[in-house]
Design a protein around this motif. Structure first.
Motif, PDB file in Angstrom:
ATOM      1  N   PHE A  72      -5.013   4.009 -14.247  1.00 25.90           N
ATOM      2  CA  PHE A  72      -4.286   5.414 -14.061  1.00 25.90           C
ATOM      3  C   PHE A  72      -3.432   5.400 -15.463  1.00 25.90           C
ATOM      4  O   PHE A  72      -3.159   4.665 -16.072  1.00 25.90           O
ATOM      5  CB  PHE A  72      -3.161   5.196 -13.052  1.00 25.90           C
ATOM      6  N   ASP A  73      -3.195   6.900 -15.685  1.00 22.65           N
ATOM      7  CA  ASP A  73      -2.532   7.086 -16.859  1.00 22.65           C
ATOM      8  C   ASP A  73      -1.084   6.979 -16.692  1.00 22.65           C
ATOM      9  O   ASP A  73      -0.300   6.621 -17.704  1.00 22.65           O
ATOM     10  CB  ASP A  73      -2.968   8.531 -17.400  1.00 22.65           C
ATOM     11  N   ASN A  74      -0.637   7.398 -15.398  1.00 23.31           N
ATOM     12  CA  ASN A  74       0.955   7.042 -15.315  1.00 23.31           C
ATOM     13  C   ASN A  74       1.031   6.149 -13.980  1.00 23.31           C
ATOM     14  O   ASN A  74       0.364   6.110 -12.855  1.00 23.31           O
ATOM     15  CB  ASN A  74       1.374   8.578 -14.546  1.00 23.31           C
ATOM     16  N   GLU A  75       2.110   5.338 -14.196  1.00 28.63           N
ATOM     17  CA  GLU A  75       2.575   4.472 -13.240  1.00 28.63           C
ATOM     18  C   GLU A  75       2.804   5.018 -11.662  1.00 28.63           C
ATOM     19  O   GLU A  75       2.520   4.367 -10.968  1.00 28.63           O
ATOM     20  CB  GLU A  75       3.561   3.573 -13.646  1.00 28.63           C
ATOM     21  N   HIS A  76       3.431   6.249 -11.982  1.00 30.12           N
ATOM     22  CA  HIS A  76       3.849   6.899 -10.663  1.00 30.12           C
ATOM     23  C   HIS A  76       2.885   7.217  -9.909  1.00 30.12           C
ATOM     24  O   HIS A  76       2.790   7.374  -8.468  1.00 30.12           O
ATOM     25  CB  HIS A  76       4.816   8.058 -10.814  1.00 30.12           C
ATOM     26  N   ASP A  77       1.525   7.749 -10.464  1.00 26.81           N
ATOM     27  CA  ASP A  77       0.163   8.028  -9.682  1.00 26.81           C
ATOM     28  C   ASP A  77       0.045   6.852  -8.993  1.00 26.81           C
ATOM     29  O   ASP A  77      -0.519   6.966  -7.856  1.00 26.81           O
ATOM     30  CB  ASP A  77      -0.728   8.599 -10.608  1.00 26.81           C
ATOM     31  N   LEU A  78      -0.042   5.766  -9.804  1.00 30.53           N
ATOM     32  CA  LEU A  78      -0.583   4.644  -9.077  1.00 30.53           C
ATOM     33  C   LEU A  78       0.124   4.022  -7.955  1.00 30.53           C
ATOM     34  O   LEU A  78      -0.399   3.770  -6.795  1.00 30.53           O
ATOM     35  CB  LEU A  78      -0.566   3.321 -10.109  1.00 30.53           C
ATOM     36  N   LEU A  79       1.547   4.174  -7.954  1.00 31.41           N
ATOM     37  CA  LEU A  79       2.600   3.875  -6.888  1.00 31.41           C
ATOM     38  C   LEU A  79       2.189   4.874  -5.657  1.00 31.41           C
ATOM     39  O   LEU A  79       2.128   4.272  -4.442  1.00 31.41           O
ATOM     40  CB  LEU A  79       3.804   3.568  -7.360  1.00 31.41           C
ATOM     41  N   GLU A  80       1.984   6.066  -6.105  1.00 33.98           N
ATOM     42  CA  GLU A  80       1.967   7.019  -4.795  1.00 33.98           C
ATOM     43  C   GLU A  80       0.602   6.569  -4.127  1.00 33.98           C
ATOM     44  O   GLU A  80       0.437   6.720  -2.790  1.00 33.98           O
ATOM     45  CB  GLU A  80       1.857   8.375  -5.583  1.00 33.98           C
ATOM     46  N   VAL A  81      -0.525   6.333  -4.781  1.00 28.89           N
ATOM     47  CA  VAL A  81      -1.890   5.968  -4.200  1.00 28.89           C
ATOM     48  C   VAL A  81      -1.686   4.796  -3.234  1.00 28.89           C
ATOM     49  O   VAL A  81      -1.773   4.599  -2.022  1.00 28.89           O
ATOM     50  CB  VAL A  81      -2.710   5.715  -5.161  1.00 28.89           C
ATOM     51  N   LEU A  82      -0.796   3.941  -3.724  1.00 27.94           N
ATOM     52  CA  LEU A  82      -0.598   2.597  -3.079  1.00 27.94           C
ATOM     53  C   LEU A  82       0.190   2.641  -1.786  1.00 27.94           C
ATOM     54  O   LEU A  82      -0.070   2.282  -0.711  1.00 27.94           O
ATOM     55  CB  LEU A  82       0.112   1.476  -3.996  1.00 27.94           C
ATOM     56  N   GLU A  83       1.287   3.595  -1.807  1.00 29.64           N
ATOM     57  CA  GLU A  83       2.179   3.871  -0.736  1.00 29.64           C
ATOM     58  C   GLU A  83       1.554   4.431   0.419  1.00 29.64           C
ATOM     59  O   GLU A  83       2.233   4.421   1.382  1.00 29.64           O
ATOM     60  CB  GLU A  83       3.547   4.564  -1.492  1.00 29.64           C
ATOM     61  N   LYS A  84       0.327   5.077   0.205  1.00 25.77           N
ATOM     62  CA  LYS A  84      -0.244   5.939   1.335  1.00 25.77           C
ATOM     63  C   LYS A  84      -0.910   5.109   2.361  1.00 25.77           C
ATOM     64  O   LYS A  84      -1.171   5.554   3.463  1.00 25.77           O
ATOM     65  CB  LYS A  84      -1.213   6.856   0.864  1.00 25.77           C
ATOM     66  N   GLY A  85      -0.882   3.808   2.076  1.00 25.38           N
ATOM     67  CA  GLY A  85      -1.273   2.902   3.089  1.00 25.38           C
ATOM     68  C   GLY A  85      -2.827   2.756   3.139  1.00 25.38           C
ATOM     69  O   GLY A  85      -3.632   2.672   1.981  1.00 25.38           O
ATOM     70  N   VAL A  86      -3.355   2.663   4.147  1.00 29.15           N
ATOM     71  CA  VAL A  86      -4.915   2.588   4.427  1.00 29.15           C
ATOM     72  C   VAL A  86      -5.723   3.702   3.943  1.00 29.15           C
ATOM     73  O   VAL A  86      -5.444   5.062   4.126  1.00 29.15           O
ATOM     74  CB  VAL A  86      -5.295   2.568   5.794  1.00 29.15           C
ATOM     75  N   HIS A  87      -6.751   3.250   2.935  1.00 29.21           N
ATOM     76  CA  HIS A  87      -7.530   4.488   2.345  1.00 29.21           C
ATOM     77  C   HIS A  87      -8.849   4.283   2.839  1.00 29.21           C
ATOM     78  O   HIS A  87      -9.504   2.876   3.290  1.00 29.21           O
ATOM     79  CB  HIS A  87      -7.324   4.355   0.562  1.00 29.21           C
TER      80      HIS A  87
END
Length: 258
Positions: A72-87
């Motif tokens: 990811f270019d930005n840390e907040h995008d990475l954390l947002e993806v992880l916080e969504k739970g099951v993908h």
């Protein structure tokens, strides 16, 4: 020196900063496709940024037939993806984790899943009791139970660390201290496809080994001129049911999720 002797000398990787990608990897997640026979890696790498709505801000890398990395270019995008739970991809679950330079031995073996627990006895709707029930399917990470608030749902929720090598448990018989028995039911949020024969997340029931072997035996029996005995379907609606004669058998059934 012979070629064989030269091959025995190990290659030593330089520890200079320009040889390491650790700094870039700090803004990445790694993951694993749970059903790679269906989830084609080539398409997955290009489709997930769009599904995450992160086009142009993340790039995927195929590490193997089933393992991948997204930087990811930005840390907040990475954390947002992880916080969504099951993908999921193609309705089958994937495992994702934040990158670690030295991953633990059980890396990419667990999914954080929100589990709905139904039919909890009214006298055991406490934080401890609900956590104990959640631990039946996986180690409880977070519990959503709050006895001070009204609840409109007919279930309690816990977030568990689920081992993806295990089957999803649908129900469990509970022995109560007073000698009575009851049964609680588990429903898994954001989980779509699974094998409905063994309840695992890694394959469809069409490729379940026992089903494949059964079909092979039936085919061999037919080729040899034998007779394949078909299972007798058990009626869903009995004569004592109020819906008997009103609905047809193909209009009713059991929900495999509940």
């Amino acid at each position: 020196m012979s070629l064989e002797e030269d091959d025995d000398v190990p290659f030593v990787m330089s520890d200079l900063p320009e040889f390491s990608s650790s700094e870039r990897n700090k803004r990445s997640l790694i993951g694993r496709l749970l059903n790679p026979d269906v989830q084609e890696m080539a398409d997955f790498i290009f489709q997930m940024p769009r599904k995450w709505q992160k086009q142009g801000r993340v790039r995927g890398i195929a590490l193997s037939h089933e393992r991948f990395q997204f930087i990811f270019d930005n840390e907040h995008d990475l954390l947002e993806v992880l916080e969504k739970g099951v993908h999921t991809y193609k309705e089958w679950a994937i495992v994702v984790e934040k990158w670690e330079e030295v991953p633990p031995p059980d890396s990419l073996q667990y999914l954080p899943i929100w589990v709905q627990i139904r039919n909890i006895p009214i006298n055991y709707q406490t934080e401890k009791a609900i956590e104990a029930l959640g631990n039946i399917v996986g180690k409880v990470i977070v519990g959503a139970f709050d006895p001070t608030k009204a609840r409109s749902n007919v279930y309690e929720r816990v977030k568990v660390r689920f081992d993806v090598s295990r089957p999803l448990r649908k129900e469990k018989v509970i022995d109560l201290p007073n000698g009575e028995k009851t049964k609680v039911f588990f429903n898994y949020e954001r989980i779509q496809k699974r094998c409905y024969t063994c309840q695992r997340l890694t394959h469809d029931q069409d490729v379940y080994p026992i089903n494949i072997r059964r079909r092979q035996l039936e085919a061999e029996t037919r080729r040899s001129g034998g007779c394949v005995v078909k299972k007798i379907a058990i009626p869903v609606i009995s004569e004592s049911d109020p819906l008997y004669g009103v609905l047809k058998e193909n209009q009713v059934g059991i929900n495999p999720n509940t």
